[in-house]
Write an enzyme that holds these catalytic residues in place. Structure first.
Site: not given
Length: 81
Positions: A17-19, A44, A50
């Site tokens: 997941s982010c980042p 994700d 993103d």
């Protein structure tokens, strides 16, 4: 899944997941030559916005396409310089 892009390398960031998808994408793009296309495969859903935002704000890269297939998100990023 077939693609209309001649990808140079595939980056698997499924389960991250982010980042991390952005961090790994940047690292992979840095290792490519101008004209190369990186295929990024993620799970994700946030990676859609993103990676779009990262590509828009980063010189030397172009987001060619993003494909959503169920819970799999595939991004095609070209290194332009």
């Amino acid at each position: 899944m077939s693609s209309q892009y001649d990808t140079t390398e595939t980056l698997d960031v499924k389960g991250q997941s982010c980042p991390m998808p952005i961090v790994k994408t940047k690292q992979a793009i840095d290792d490519l030559e101008a004209g190369d296309v990186l295929e990024v495969v993620a799970t994700d859903s946030g990676s859609i916005s993103d990676i779009q935002g990262w590509a828009d704000g980063t010189s030397g890269v172009e987001l060619l396409d993003q494909v959503e297939d169920g819970d799999l998100y595939t991004h095609y990023v070209k290194k332009t310089e």
